[in-house]
Design a protein around this motif. Structure first.
Motif, PDB file in Angstrom:
ATOM      1  N   HIS A 196     -16.126   7.149  -0.530  1.00  0.00           N
ATOM      2  CA  HIS A 196     -14.912   7.892  -0.854  1.00  0.00           C
ATOM      3  C   HIS A 196     -13.732   6.981  -0.531  1.00  0.00           C
ATOM      4  O   HIS A 196     -13.668   6.415   0.560  1.00  0.00           O
ATOM      5  CB  HIS A 196     -14.820   9.175  -0.045  1.00  0.00           C
ATOM      6  N   ILE A 197     -12.810   6.858  -1.443  1.00  0.00           N
ATOM      7  CA  ILE A 197     -11.740   5.874  -1.301  1.00  0.00           C
ATOM      8  C   ILE A 197     -10.419   6.569  -0.988  1.00  0.00           C
ATOM      9  O   ILE A 197      -9.947   7.402  -1.753  1.00  0.00           O
ATOM     10  CB  ILE A 197     -11.625   5.020  -2.581  1.00  0.00           C
ATOM     11  N   ARG A 198      -9.841   6.197   0.131  1.00  0.00           N
ATOM     12  CA  ARG A 198      -8.557   6.760   0.570  1.00  0.00           C
ATOM     13  C   ARG A 198      -7.421   6.105  -0.192  1.00  0.00           C
ATOM     14  O   ARG A 198      -7.463   4.920  -0.490  1.00  0.00           O
ATOM     15  CB  ARG A 198      -8.374   6.512   2.066  1.00  0.00           C
ATOM     16  N   PHE A 199      -6.381   6.900  -0.500  1.00  0.00           N
ATOM     17  CA  PHE A 199      -5.176   6.348  -1.118  1.00  0.00           C
ATOM     18  C   PHE A 199      -3.940   7.017  -0.532  1.00  0.00           C
ATOM     19  O   PHE A 199      -3.989   8.140  -0.050  1.00  0.00           O
ATOM     20  CB  PHE A 199      -5.199   6.506  -2.655  1.00  0.00           C
ATOM     21  N   HIS A 200      -2.851   6.275  -0.545  1.00  0.00           N
ATOM     22  CA  HIS A 200      -1.542   6.802  -0.188  1.00  0.00           C
ATOM     23  C   HIS A 200      -1.031   7.517  -1.435  1.00  0.00           C
ATOM     24  O   HIS A 200      -1.221   7.042  -2.549  1.00  0.00           O
ATOM     25  CB  HIS A 200      -0.618   5.648   0.211  1.00  0.00           C
ATOM     26  N   GLN A 201      -0.377   8.683  -1.277  1.00  0.00           N
ATOM     27  CA  GLN A 201       0.050   9.469  -2.427  1.00  0.00           C
ATOM     28  C   GLN A 201       1.253   8.838  -3.133  1.00  0.00           C
ATOM     29  O   GLN A 201       2.382   9.303  -3.046  1.00  0.00           O
ATOM     30  CB  GLN A 201       0.361  10.907  -2.003  1.00  0.00           C
ATOM     31  N   ASP A 202       0.943   7.782  -3.862  1.00  0.00           N
ATOM     32  CA  ASP A 202       1.924   7.079  -4.677  1.00  0.00           C
ATOM     33  C   ASP A 202       1.146   6.407  -5.803  1.00  0.00           C
ATOM     34  O   ASP A 202      -0.058   6.170  -5.670  1.00  0.00           O
ATOM     35  CB  ASP A 202       2.674   6.051  -3.828  1.00  0.00           C
ATOM     36  N   ALA A 203       1.799   6.103  -6.906  1.00  0.00           N
ATOM     37  CA  ALA A 203       1.112   5.601  -8.100  1.00  0.00           C
ATOM     38  C   ALA A 203       0.287   4.337  -7.848  1.00  0.00           C
ATOM     39  O   ALA A 203      -0.897   4.289  -8.183  1.00  0.00           O
ATOM     40  CB  ALA A 203       2.118   5.356  -9.223  1.00  0.00           C
ATOM     41  N   LYS A 204       0.889   3.307  -7.278  1.00  0.00           N
ATOM     42  CA  LYS A 204       0.177   2.034  -7.114  1.00  0.00           C
ATOM     43  C   LYS A 204      -1.057   2.155  -6.212  1.00  0.00           C
ATOM     44  O   LYS A 204      -2.127   1.684  -6.577  1.00  0.00           O
ATOM     45  CB  LYS A 204       1.122   0.943  -6.618  1.00  0.00           C
ATOM     46  N   PRO A 205      -0.949   2.776  -5.037  1.00  0.00           N
ATOM     47  CA  PRO A 205      -2.153   2.926  -4.215  1.00  0.00           C
ATOM     48  C   PRO A 205      -3.227   3.794  -4.879  1.00  0.00           C
ATOM     49  O   PRO A 205      -4.415   3.535  -4.738  1.00  0.00           O
ATOM     50  CB  PRO A 205      -1.641   3.580  -2.929  1.00  0.00           C
TER      51      PRO A 205
END
Length: 131
Positions: A114-123
């Motif tokens: 499962h891949i974590r991301f920051h809530q922004d388009a690029k991440p």
């Protein structure tokens, strides 16, 4: 300036929040060059967003969580529907997870794969492209 004189029903507010995460996911994928299709109703196939590269189609389920705990357990709300990916957004923090859809009844949000991301388009796009 327009003035709002009514307060939407609780169920309407809850649905609107869910729809906003679906719209955000669709927007970020459009910005990355995907063809994005939005099903009018997702109850049968449990598909919120469909994307295509022109040759293949992928079904995405979008969920939001009222937690800031990344170790929380998430439930399989799509059952046996042919969902390819699931995107989870935290409503109380500025992160999310994207993952291949799983078949078991529940799984830890931050499980391996499962891949974590920051809530922004690029991440988000960077995480999505790691799938």
């Amino acid at each position: 300036m327009p003035t709002k004189f009514c307060t939407p029903a609780t169920e309407t507010i809850r649905h609107s929040k869910s729809l906003s995460y679906e719209s955000q996911t669709a927007t970020w994928l459009l910005q990355d060059g995907w063809e994005v299709l939005l099903p009018m109703i997702d109850h049968g196939l449990k598909t919120d967003v469909v994307i295509s590269d022109g040759y293949s189609f992928y079904r995405i389920q979008v969920k939001s969580l009222e937690t800031s705990e990344e170790t929380t357990w998430v439930e399989n709300k799509w059952g046996d529907a042919p969902v390819d990916f699931v995107v989870y957004f935290s409503r109380t923090s500025h992160w999310g997870y994207i993952m291949p859809a799983f078949k078991e009844s529940r799984r830890r949000l931050n499980a391996p794969g499962h891949i974590r991301f920051h809530q922004d388009a690029k991440p988000f796009i960077k995480a999505f492209n790691r799938l």
